[in-house]
Design a protein around this motif. Structure first.
Motif: not given
Length: 174
Positions: A67-74
């Motif tokens: 989820i952190d990687e997802f949020n960083a690349h949103k």
């Protein structure tokens, strides 16, 4: 009248976003399936995309997208979707508006996003028989590179089911 409908839709989407947890544990859409519902001059889409259709999200190289990687690349994900999931007719390309992203995690690992369910709408001045849905985001895995789409227009009592693959990434809507 139409302005009231737009406000109601926006309110419904906002409420849905507040109710749905940041990471959904129940899938909003079956993997690699989607719907396209035509109402007046709008087409509303819900589509489940495999996370493997996106490049360069796994920052820690553990073969999972957290989820952190997802949020960083949103922002990158949103841009990729707007370029890769669109409607067009013989004159225009219609871009997705009001894009919402809902990451869906693995049932086995709550810190591993497997799919992203997208929702949004297209504004199309005139719905014609030349209108096509295009999806240009496919996984490298052959198990994940086919989308099953159901398009409906209840006002005109029309339904069309079709599949999109890397070899046939577009189809007429009706």
């Amino acid at each position: 009248m139409m302005n009231i409908q737009k406000k109601a839709l926006v309110a419904l989407i906002l409420v849905a976003n507040m109710v749905i947890a940041p990471v959904a544990y129940a899938h909003l859409m079956v993997a690699q399936h989607g719907t396209l519902n035509v109402i007046d001059n709008h087409a509303f889409i819900v589509l489940s995309l495999p996370i493997s259709a996106f490049n360069d999200l796994d920052d820690d190289l553990n073969k999972k997208v957290s989820i952190d990687e997802f949020n960083a690349h949103k922002k990158q994900i949103s841009k990729t979707i707007k370029r890769g999931v669109y409607l067009n007719d013989h004159h225009y390309k219609f871009t997705l508006e009001g894009l919402l992203l809902n990451p869906e995690v693995s049932h086995d690992d709550a810190n591993n996003i497997e799919h992203i369910t997208i929702t949004g709408r297209y504004t199309v001045p005139v719905i014609t028989k030349q209108l096509k849905l295009n999806v240009r985001l496919f996984s490298q895995s052959s198990d994940l590179n086919k989308y099953h789409i159901t398009a409906t227009n209840k006002q005109q009592k029309m339904t069309h089911q079709f599949a999109l693959t890397p070899r046939t990434p577009f189809s007429t809507v009706f």
